[in-house]
Design a protein around this motif. Structure first.
Motif, PDB file in Angstrom:
ATOM      1  N   VAL A 274      20.295   1.999  22.862  1.00  0.00           N
ATOM      2  CA  VAL A 274      19.295   2.784  22.129  1.00  0.00           C
ATOM      3  C   VAL A 274      18.686   3.813  23.075  1.00  0.00           C
ATOM      4  O   VAL A 274      18.743   3.666  24.303  1.00  0.00           O
ATOM      5  CB  VAL A 274      18.187   1.899  21.529  1.00  0.00           C
ATOM      6  CG1 VAL A 274      18.717   1.068  20.378  1.00  0.00           C
ATOM      7  CG2 VAL A 274      17.558   0.995  22.601  1.00  0.00           C
ATOM      8  N   GLY A 275      18.096   4.857  22.509  1.00  0.00           N
ATOM      9  CA  GLY A 275      17.489   5.904  23.307  1.00  0.00           C
ATOM     10  C   GLY A 275      15.996   5.699  23.448  1.00  0.00           C
ATOM     11  O   GLY A 275      15.240   5.938  22.506  1.00  0.00           O
ATOM     12  N   LEU A 292      16.763   7.412  34.651  1.00  0.00           N
ATOM     13  CA  LEU A 292      17.211   6.022  34.494  1.00  0.00           C
ATOM     14  C   LEU A 292      17.416   5.652  33.026  1.00  0.00           C
ATOM     15  O   LEU A 292      18.145   4.701  32.718  1.00  0.00           O
ATOM     16  CB  LEU A 292      16.186   5.068  35.115  1.00  0.00           C
ATOM     17  CG  LEU A 292      16.000   5.144  36.628  1.00  0.00           C
ATOM     18  CD1 LEU A 292      14.787   4.311  37.057  1.00  0.00           C
ATOM     19  CD2 LEU A 292      17.258   4.672  37.351  1.00  0.00           C
ATOM     20  N   LEU A 293      16.787   6.392  32.125  1.00  0.00           N
ATOM     21  CA  LEU A 293      16.854   6.061  30.704  1.00  0.00           C
ATOM     22  C   LEU A 293      18.084   6.633  30.025  1.00  0.00           C
ATOM     23  O   LEU A 293      18.342   6.350  28.855  1.00  0.00           O
ATOM     24  CB  LEU A 293      15.588   6.559  29.993  1.00  0.00           C
ATOM     25  CG  LEU A 293      14.264   6.007  30.546  1.00  0.00           C
ATOM     26  CD1 LEU A 293      13.092   6.609  29.787  1.00  0.00           C
ATOM     27  CD2 LEU A 293      14.235   4.484  30.462  1.00  0.00           C
ATOM     28  N   VAL A 303      19.569   2.034  28.021  1.00  0.00           N
ATOM     29  CA  VAL A 303      18.851   0.876  27.485  1.00  0.00           C
ATOM     30  C   VAL A 303      19.710   0.190  26.440  1.00  0.00           C
ATOM     31  O   VAL A 303      20.215   0.843  25.523  1.00  0.00           O
ATOM     32  CB  VAL A 303      17.517   1.313  26.823  1.00  0.00           C
ATOM     33  CG1 VAL A 303      16.748   0.091  26.305  1.00  0.00           C
ATOM     34  CG2 VAL A 303      16.664   2.126  27.792  1.00  0.00           C
ATOM     35  N   LYS A 304      19.906  -1.113  26.571  1.00  0.00           N
ATOM     36  CA  LYS A 304      20.683  -1.861  25.580  1.00  0.00           C
ATOM     37  C   LYS A 304      19.890  -3.068  25.104  1.00  0.00           C
ATOM     38  O   LYS A 304      18.895  -3.475  25.715  1.00  0.00           O
ATOM     39  CB  LYS A 304      22.031  -2.299  26.146  1.00  0.00           C
ATOM     40  CG  LYS A 304      21.958  -3.400  27.187  1.00  0.00           C
ATOM     41  CD  LYS A 304      23.346  -3.786  27.691  1.00  0.00           C
ATOM     42  CE  LYS A 304      23.257  -4.948  28.697  1.00  0.00           C
ATOM     43  NZ  LYS A 304      24.589  -5.311  29.245  1.00  0.00           N
ATOM     44  N   PRO A 401      20.737  -1.566  38.908  1.00  0.00           N
ATOM     45  CA  PRO A 401      21.455  -2.373  37.912  1.00  0.00           C
ATOM     46  C   PRO A 401      22.424  -1.515  37.109  1.00  0.00           C
ATOM     47  O   PRO A 401      22.291  -0.290  37.047  1.00  0.00           O
ATOM     48  CB  PRO A 401      20.336  -2.904  37.019  1.00  0.00           C
ATOM     49  CG  PRO A 401      19.286  -1.841  37.087  1.00  0.00           C
ATOM     50  CD  PRO A 401      19.350  -1.306  38.492  1.00  0.00           C
ATOM     51  N   ARG A 402      23.394  -2.149  36.478  1.00  0.00           N
ATOM     52  CA  ARG A 402      24.342  -1.409  35.641  1.00  0.00           C
ATOM     53  C   ARG A 402      23.608  -0.723  34.479  1.00  0.00           C
ATOM     54  O   ARG A 402      23.879   0.428  34.142  1.00  0.00           O
ATOM     55  CB  ARG A 402      25.406  -2.376  35.100  1.00  0.00           C
ATOM     56  CG  ARG A 402      26.408  -1.734  34.147  1.00  0.00           C
ATOM     57  CD  ARG A 402      27.194  -0.630  34.850  1.00  0.00           C
ATOM     58  NE  ARG A 402      27.975   0.153  33.918  1.00  0.00           N
ATOM     59  CZ  ARG A 402      29.213  -0.146  33.546  1.00  0.00           C
ATOM     60  NH1 ARG A 402      29.805  -1.236  34.023  1.00  0.00           N
ATOM     61  NH2 ARG A 402      29.871   0.635  32.719  1.00  0.00           N
ATOM     62  N   THR A 403      22.668  -1.448  33.851  1.00  0.00           N
ATOM     63  CA  THR A 403      21.866  -0.907  32.757  1.00  0.00           C
ATOM     64  C   THR A 403      20.398  -0.968  33.169  1.00  0.00           C
ATOM     65  O   THR A 403      19.928  -2.014  33.615  1.00  0.00           O
ATOM     66  CB  THR A 403      22.105  -1.705  31.465  1.00  0.00           C
ATOM     67  OG1 THR A 403      23.502  -1.682  31.143  1.00  0.00           O
ATOM     68  CG2 THR A 403      21.318  -1.112  30.303  1.00  0.00           C
TER      69      THR A 403
END
Length: 444
Positions: A274-275, A292-293, A303-304, A401-403
């Motif tokens: 999501v955004g 980062l977002l 962001v997941k 982190p990956r996400t």
């Protein structure tokens, strides 16, 4: 690339026709199906039971919102007269994007077939990380239909595609769990397979409502359905959550780089991104490095949403900024204090004032595009340790982190989230406690 996409479309069309012929309903084709989902108190995992095989046997599976496909331990005790391996070069293997073939040297059995070469997949334990190797398999599954207010007759789908795995992959699972239910954005993810099997008015859409209390069933809906729940204190009063005015919408994004533990070059992620534009604490934005977002060209950032992560995980600088803003808003006017941390949490506080939305703390908010907000109150931002001690239910995910942000399951509890795969859209309710409802208030 265009030729590959065209070939996959033809394969999917053929499988839809086959599934439509093989889908068996008790009456007419269902417009919606459901599965119960419960919270395991010792692991904080969300589990469901899927009826599979002939005779039908319920398998306990960990719910993986972004999982590529369902996988099940076939090594011990899997017996079914309707089991079929996926032969190399077949339409199911192409649909699952598997071109790895192999034979097993032991006696033929589910997960180990010698007659023909079978295509293989890489089932992944997304709880603890290991990736396995197992054949593509097909068998009959049975799921209850629903009118949105209660369960209805069972409906069956033959040749449901999943992956066989060995018991070596079942590590750190809830007791009795034999695999993972994959709800990811994938041609062989459960939501897409159900939509393909029943066709027509069955939408490529599903909704999750995770319970906050152990030993109480929440629900996963598949297809287009009202979501009718009774009140916490009055079972005769019901509310259709799909009609709530506070239901909000935002866009779903696809990470162009796979986030799976083992993937092919060019494979996209099947997880739900999501955004997020900003995070608010007490309605004030915190300091965030906005890069980062966004998801970069290597698939990092963004962001997941996850049902496997029990709590929201934030990149270190975002985490520090959130905690700083939270404490600045919390300590002056709330007369509370910091106490000794309790693993896995770093930030724990005295908290004694309770409201209908959980312990009284400053509100948090994720702000999506078009200023759409997801407000998070005490019931979802804090984790109760004892009557007067609560910890902030967010974890530090490190500096790279990956996400960047993984919105975890605790923040989803008693919220209904609807994933519309066809429209690339997420609908969400915020906490249902506003309406006097919990996710466990569906009538099973």
């Amino acid at each position: 690339m265009a030729s590959s996409t065209f070939n996959k479309s033809i394969i999917l069309f053929m499988l839809v026709l086959v599934s439509l012929c093989q889908a068996q309903q008790s009456a007419s084709k269902p417009k919606a199906l459901l599965l119960p989902v419960s919270k395991d108190p010792s692991t904080v995992q969300y589990i469901t039971r899927l009826n599979i095989g002939t005779p039908s046997v319920p398998k306990t599976l960990v719910v993986d919102l972004g999982g590529r496909y369902t996988w099940i331990d076939c090594a011990k005790g899997y017996k079914s007269s309707t089991y079929k391996p996926g032969n190399c070069g077949s339409a199911p293997c192409s649909l699952a994007d598997s071109d790895i073939c192999g034979k097993c040297l032991s006696a033929p059995k589910p997960g180990c077939t010698t007659k023909n070469s079978t295509c293989n997949l890489n089932p992944e334990n997304t709880v603890s990380g290991p990736v396995g190797f197992g054949e593509l398999a097909m068998d009959k599954i049975s799921i209850q239909s629903t009118d949105g207010s209660k369960p209805g007759p069972l409906n069956s789908v033959h040749d449901f595609i999943f992956s066989c795995a060995t018991d070596m992959l079942i590590i750190d699972f809830a007791r009795g769990a034999k695999g993972m239910l994959g709800l990811g954005r994938n041609p062989v993810g459960l939501p897409t397979q159900l939509a393909s099997a029943f066709g027509g008015g069955f939408r490529r859409k599903f909704a999750i409502c995770l319970p906050s209390q152990p030993k109480a069933n929440g629900v996963i809906f598949f297809g287009d359905s009202p979501y009718i729940f009774h009140q916490i204190d009055n079972k005769s009063m019901t509310t259709d959550i799909s009609k709530l005015p506070r239901l909000a919408y935002t866009k779903l994004y696809i990470n162009p780089v796979s986030t799976a533990g083992a993937s092919r070059k060019g494979e996209k992620s099947t997880e739900y991104f999501v955004g997020v534009n900003s995070i608010l604490v007490d309605q004030k934005p915190i300091r965030i490095n906005s890069t980062l977002l966004s998801i970069n060209n290597r698939g990092f950032g963004g962001v997941k949403i996850s049902t496997v992560n029990p709590y929201t995980v934030l990149e270190s600088s975002i985490y520090s900024s959130l905690v700083k803003a939270f404490e600045e808003a919390y300590f002056p006017g709330w007369n509370e204090s910091r106490v000794k941390p309790v693993k896995p949490f770093k930030d724990c506080y005295t908290a004694t004032v309770r409201t209908s939305l959980g312990v009284a703390v400053p509100d948090l908010s994720f702000v999506f595009e078009d200023n759409v907000k997801w407000d998070i109150y005490g019931a979802n931002s804090m984790v109760e340790i004892s009557f007067d001690v609560h910890c902030l239910g967010f974890l530090d995910g490190g500096s790279n982190p990956r996400t960047s942000i993984v919105i975890g399951a605790h923040q989803l509890e008693d919220n209904l989230l609807q994933f519309d795969l066809a429209a690339n859209k997420l609908a969400f309710t915020e906490t249902l406690l506003w309406e006097g409802i919990r996710c466990s208030n569906f009538k099973f």
